[in-house]
Design a protein around this motif. Structure first.
Motif, PDB file in Angstrom:
ATOM      1  N   UNK A  35      69.774  84.427   4.420  1.00  0.00           N
ATOM      2  CA  UNK A  35      69.681  83.502   3.700  1.00  0.00           C
ATOM      3  C   UNK A  35      69.848  81.963   4.505  1.00  0.00           C
ATOM      4  N   UNK A  36      68.950  80.824   4.262  1.00  0.00           N
ATOM      5  CA  UNK A  36      69.172  79.550   4.508  1.00  0.00           C
ATOM      6  C   UNK A  36      70.125  78.929   3.938  1.00  0.00           C
ATOM      7  N   UNK A  37      70.722  77.624   4.354  1.00  0.00           N
ATOM      8  CA  UNK A  37      71.413  76.890   3.652  1.00  0.00           C
ATOM      9  C   UNK A  37      71.219  75.346   3.769  1.00  0.00           C
ATOM     10  N   UNK A  38      71.208  74.778   2.499  1.00  0.00           N
ATOM     11  CA  UNK A  38      71.119  73.113   2.634  1.00  0.00           C
ATOM     12  C   UNK A  38      72.434  72.589   2.456  1.00  0.00           C
ATOM     13  N   UNK A  39      72.639  71.515   3.364  1.00  0.00           N
ATOM     14  CA  UNK A  39      73.845  70.940   3.351  1.00  0.00           C
ATOM     15  C   UNK A  39      73.581  69.461   3.380  1.00  0.00           C
ATOM     16  N   UNK A  40      74.629  68.537   2.887  1.00  0.00           N
ATOM     17  CA  UNK A  40      74.631  67.188   3.125  1.00  0.00           C
ATOM     18  C   UNK A  40      73.365  66.437   2.690  1.00  0.00           C
ATOM     19  N   UNK A  41      73.034  66.542   1.601  1.00  0.00           N
ATOM     20  CA  UNK A  41      71.669  66.146   1.224  1.00  0.00           C
ATOM     21  C   UNK A  41      72.075  64.475   0.534  1.00  0.00           C
ATOM     22  N   UNK A  42      71.710  63.606   1.081  1.00  0.00           N
ATOM     23  CA  UNK A  42      72.114  62.372   0.797  1.00  0.00           C
ATOM     24  C   UNK A  42      70.766  61.187   0.823  1.00  0.00           C
ATOM     25  N   UNK A  43      70.728  60.378  -0.135  1.00  0.00           N
ATOM     26  CA  UNK A  43      69.612  59.366  -0.396  1.00  0.00           C
ATOM     27  C   UNK A  43      70.212  57.939  -0.330  1.00  0.00           C
ATOM     28  N   UNK A  44      69.812  57.121   0.487  1.00  0.00           N
ATOM     29  CA  UNK A  44      70.468  55.763   0.274  1.00  0.00           C
ATOM     30  C   UNK A  44      70.242  55.170  -1.241  1.00  0.00           C
ATOM     31  N   UNK A  45      71.226  54.802  -1.589  1.00  0.00           N
ATOM     32  CA  UNK A  45      71.215  54.079  -2.892  1.00  0.00           C
ATOM     33  C   UNK A  45      69.951  53.422  -3.328  1.00  0.00           C
ATOM     34  N   UNK A  46      69.542  52.457  -2.657  1.00  0.00           N
ATOM     35  CA  UNK A  46      68.444  51.620  -2.697  1.00  0.00           C
ATOM     36  C   UNK A  46      67.196  52.228  -2.887  1.00  0.00           C
ATOM     37  N   UNK A  47      67.192  53.620  -2.398  1.00  0.00           N
ATOM     38  CA  UNK A  47      65.795  54.439  -2.330  1.00  0.00           C
ATOM     39  C   UNK A  47      65.969  55.446  -3.415  1.00  0.00           C
ATOM     40  N   UNK A  48      66.860  55.716  -4.140  1.00  0.00           N
ATOM     41  CA  UNK A  48      66.808  56.777  -5.022  1.00  0.00           C
ATOM     42  C   UNK A  48      66.014  56.643  -6.105  1.00  0.00           C
ATOM     43  N   UNK A  85      64.119  64.832  -3.464  1.00  0.00           N
ATOM     44  CA  UNK A  85      63.286  66.292  -3.919  1.00  0.00           C
ATOM     45  C   UNK A  85      62.229  66.660  -2.798  1.00  0.00           C
ATOM     46  N   UNK A  86      61.925  65.908  -2.007  1.00  0.00           N
ATOM     47  CA  UNK A  86      61.020  65.830  -0.980  1.00  0.00           C
ATOM     48  C   UNK A  86      61.799  66.861   0.274  1.00  0.00           C
ATOM     49  N   UNK A  87      62.970  66.247   0.357  1.00  0.00           N
ATOM     50  CA  UNK A  87      63.848  66.742   1.491  1.00  0.00           C
ATOM     51  C   UNK A  87      64.146  68.318   0.956  1.00  0.00           C
ATOM     52  N   UNK A  88      64.660  68.451  -0.250  1.00  0.00           N
ATOM     53  CA  UNK A  88      65.071  69.793  -0.620  1.00  0.00           C
ATOM     54  C   UNK A  88      63.647  70.688  -0.630  1.00  0.00           C
ATOM     55  N   UNK A  89      62.644  70.252  -0.749  1.00  0.00           N
ATOM     56  CA  UNK A  89      61.308  71.105  -0.619  1.00  0.00           C
ATOM     57  C   UNK A  89      60.969  71.452   0.754  1.00  0.00           C
ATOM     58  N   UNK A 142      75.424  65.722 -11.128  1.00  0.00           N
ATOM     59  CA  UNK A 142      74.440  66.087 -12.297  1.00  0.00           C
ATOM     60  C   UNK A 142      73.135  65.947 -12.056  1.00  0.00           C
ATOM     61  N   UNK A 143      72.862  64.654 -11.179  1.00  0.00           N
ATOM     62  CA  UNK A 143      71.281  64.598 -11.141  1.00  0.00           C
ATOM     63  C   UNK A 143      71.026  65.481 -10.116  1.00  0.00           C
ATOM     64  N   UNK A 144      71.699  65.933  -9.129  1.00  0.00           N
ATOM     65  CA  UNK A 144      71.306  66.883  -7.919  1.00  0.00           C
ATOM     66  C   UNK A 144      71.147  68.324  -8.692  1.00  0.00           C
ATOM     67  N   UNK A 145      72.165  68.563  -9.670  1.00  0.00           N
ATOM     68  CA  UNK A 145      71.868  69.783 -10.283  1.00  0.00           C
ATOM     69  C   UNK A 145      70.608  69.742 -11.213  1.00  0.00           C
ATOM     70  N   UNK A 146      70.124  68.817 -11.701  1.00  0.00           N
ATOM     71  CA  UNK A 146      68.739  68.818 -12.295  1.00  0.00           C
ATOM     72  C   UNK A 146      67.591  68.987 -11.462  1.00  0.00           C
ATOM     73  N   UNK A 147      67.696  68.372 -10.267  1.00  0.00           N
ATOM     74  CA  UNK A 147      66.763  68.542  -9.288  1.00  0.00           C
ATOM     75  C   UNK A 147      66.713  70.128  -8.705  1.00  0.00           C
ATOM     76  N   UNK A 148      67.845  70.602  -8.356  1.00  0.00           N
ATOM     77  CA  UNK A 148      67.962  72.054  -8.150  1.00  0.00           C
ATOM     78  C   UNK A 148      67.190  72.878  -9.203  1.00  0.00           C
ATOM     79  N   UNK A 149      67.495  72.786 -10.302  1.00  0.00           N
ATOM     80  CA  UNK A 149      67.077  73.430 -11.380  1.00  0.00           C
ATOM     81  C   UNK A 149      65.465  73.328 -11.596  1.00  0.00           C
ATOM     82  N   UNK A 150      64.916  72.126 -11.443  1.00  0.00           N
ATOM     83  CA  UNK A 150      63.458  71.867 -11.514  1.00  0.00           C
ATOM     84  C   UNK A 150      62.689  72.554 -10.371  1.00  0.00           C
ATOM     85  N   UNK A 151      63.557  72.677  -9.304  1.00  0.00           N
ATOM     86  CA  UNK A 151      62.826  73.244  -8.095  1.00  0.00           C
ATOM     87  C   UNK A 151      63.056  75.045  -8.174  1.00  0.00           C
ATOM     88  N   UNK A 152      63.756  75.309  -9.005  1.00  0.00           N
ATOM     89  CA  UNK A 152      63.842  76.981  -9.445  1.00  0.00           C
ATOM     90  C   UNK A 152      65.203  77.397  -8.829  1.00  0.00           C
TER      91      UNK A 152
END
Length: 169
Positions: free
Chosen positions: A84-97, A103-107, A132-142
């Protein structure tokens, strides 16, 4: 917004470290705020880049955010099992959200797991219950919740539980 996803350069480490630290601080994700010892880890992009791949989203020359991609068996892995690979420390600057950078980073991480990690069977990640916003993103991506893998990074504090998600490849 047009942006590209690519590996972070050493010149971007400090900026990405601060984007990551501020995202966690401003979103109230650190139990001890400015005195939380995890801030040092969030800011230390050079350490992450030495042990994993750090990807960034960039618009023109402006850094929007980043993520750490840990290939199978990497030393930065918290919960990844063999294969398995792992994703860690996903962060987007507040003004760029809200513009698709997260989503592009996770993809990009999922694509890397599929194309560069031999025998990779899935991608896993840990997240806080309040993200919760991240949870929705993860669910949307499967990604699906894997409650049996939830864990506490600080066992001496019994009120911290990280939720886990997995995407089977």
């Amino acid at each position: 917004m047009d942006f590209v996803i690519r590996r972070a350069t050493a010149e971007e480490y400090d900026t990405l470290g601060e984007i990551t630290a501020q995202a966690y601080l401003r979103d109230g994700l650190l139990d001890f705020g400015e005195s939380d010892s995890y801030l040092d880890e969030l800011r230390d992009v050079a350490k992450r880049a030495a042990a994993a791949e750090v990807l960034v989203a960039v618009a023109d020359t402006r850094l929007l955010g980043g993520v750490t991609f840990v290939p199978s068996g990497g030393p930065m892995a918290d919960i990844a099992r063999p294969g398995e690979a792992e994703i860690r420390m996903l962060a987007v600057a507040r003004e760029a959200r809200g513009r698709g950078a997260g989503e592009a980073l996770v993809r990009a991480c999922v694509d890397r797991a599929r194309t560069t990690v031999t025998g990779c069977t899935g991608v896993v990640l840990s997240t806080q219950a309040t993200m919760r916003t991240a949870h929705r993103l993860y669910a949307r991506l499967g990604f699906v919740r894997t409650p049996d893998r939830d864990w506490n990074p600080l066992p001496e504090l019994d009120d911290i539980t990280l939720l886990t998600y997995e995407l089977t490849l």
